[in-house]
Enzyme design. Structure first.
Site, PDB file in Angstrom:
ATOM      1  N   CYS A  69       0.841  -1.201   0.000  1.00  0.00           N
ATOM      2  CA  CYS A  69       0.000   0.000   0.000  1.00  0.00           C
ATOM      3  C   CYS A  69       0.881   1.259   0.000  1.00  0.00           C
ATOM      4  CB  CYS A  69      -0.858  -0.050   1.255  1.00  0.00           C
ATOM      5  SG  CYS A  69      -1.918   1.353   1.493  1.00  0.00           S
ATOM      6  N   ASN A  70       0.691   2.109  -0.989  1.00  0.00           N
ATOM      7  CA  ASN A  70       1.506   3.340  -1.066  1.00  0.00           C
ATOM      8  C   ASN A  70       1.283   4.243   0.144  1.00  0.00           C
ATOM      9  OD1 ASN A  70       2.731   3.812  -4.037  1.00  0.00           O
ATOM     10  ND2 ASN A  70       0.900   2.555  -4.115  1.00  0.00           N
ATOM     11  N   CYS A 201      -0.953   4.377  -6.281  1.00  0.00           N
ATOM     12  CA  CYS A 201      -1.897   3.745  -5.352  1.00  0.00           C
ATOM     13  C   CYS A 201      -2.209   2.394  -5.952  1.00  0.00           C
ATOM     14  CB  CYS A 201      -3.170   4.585  -5.235  1.00  0.00           C
ATOM     15  SG  CYS A 201      -4.502   3.744  -4.333  1.00  0.00           S
TER      16      CYS A 201
END
Ligand code: DGL
Length: 283
Positions: A69-70, A201
């Site tokens: 997850c960014n 994302c």
């Protein structure tokens, strides 16, 4: 077994690339669907939730965890790597999604923190899309600028786009909002076409075609899942002690309701698996 964490289903885009690149490895995927999206949450919550998730995966037997997850990587990874991991699992490792993308944008390896005279600028103009928290963290911007100061990045937050994708919003609704954000990002380069676009994302690769419709022809859309898969393959080559080639199994865990998730996950990934529900904490 390698752990892969995301706030929800978006990390499945990364997992799919990892499974294709490393078919003999076993993966344990954890999506914190019950508390997603993370993109608009407080930093303290993102750090606490991500730490709990990494802890859970390590207690489940993963010595190596990829934070896919960014948002979690931009906000929490440094704290986890520098403070939490040495105190709790000094022999384990946590990797994020920023390093491969920064290397791809800057055109130099991560350890080269200073620009060199003879460096060739890979991308002069970049547009970067992400959640509000990823953009606010300025993590990509600062890490690329240290290494490639000539690379001008215009950042654009796409508030709650990940949530809309996760909930299965219709394409025309998604296209409307994406076109607005793409146009705003292009304005930031004052009419000059960007050389590259980053969909920062894990959910956004699922609507890559919608971003592509708004971007000028010739803009190179970097594929984060592929870059992460290449980076992990390279990491395991250098650190074979973290590789456990075997049967190549994949398990899926969620903090949410698996009955609600299955359809979305299959739609998104074409990975055939069933989510199992787990509980991380009482928060
Ligand atoms: N998957 C997350 C990311 O890559 C975003 C989704 C969320 O807001 O939870 O940034």
């Amino acid at each position: 077994m390698i752990g892969v964490f995301d706030s929800g289903s978006g990390g499945l885009t990364v997992l799919k690339a990892l499974v294709e690149a490393l078919p003999d490895e076993s993966f344990l995927y954890l999506g914190d669907h019950a508390r997603a999206p993370y993109g608009e949450r407080d930093n303290a919550d993102i750090v606490a939730y991500t730490t709990e998730a990494v802890d859970f995966l390590m207690r489940s037997g993963c010595r190596l965890v990829v934070i896919a997850c960014n948002t979690a990587a931009s906000v929490a990874l440094r704290t986890i790597q520098q403070n939490w991991l040495p105190a709790h699992y000094p022999r384990n490792r946590v990797l994020g999604v920023l390093v491969p993308m920064v290397e791809a944008l800057a055109g130099v390896p991560w350890h080269r923190e200073e620009p060199h005279e003879d460096d060739v600028l890979r991308y002069a103009r970049v547009v970067l899309f992400g959640t509000t928290k990823t953009i606010e963290s300025r993590a990509y911007l600062e890490e690329v600028n240290k290494r490639a100061p000539g690379c001008a990045i215009v950042q654009q937050a796409c508030p709650n786009l990940a949530g809309m994708i996760e909930e299965g919003a219709p394409e025309r609704v998604l296209l409307d909002v994406i076109e607005t954000w793409v146009a705003a990002a292009l304005d930031g380069h004052r009419g000059f076409a960007p050389d590259a676009a980053v969909l920062g994302c894990t959910h956004y690769p699922l609507v890559r075609h919608l971003f592509a419709r708004g971007l000028p022809e010739g803009t190179h859309i970097l594929s984060q899942p592929d870059l992460i898969a290449e980076a992990l393959t390279d990491y395991l080559r250098r650190r074979p002690d973290f590789a456990e080639p075997g049967q190549g199994s994949v398990r899926y865990l969620t903090t949410g309701d698996p009955a609600h998730l299955r359809g979305l996950a299959v739609f998104m990934t074409v990975l055939h698996g069933q989510f199992q529900q787990v509980r991380l904490s009482d928060r």
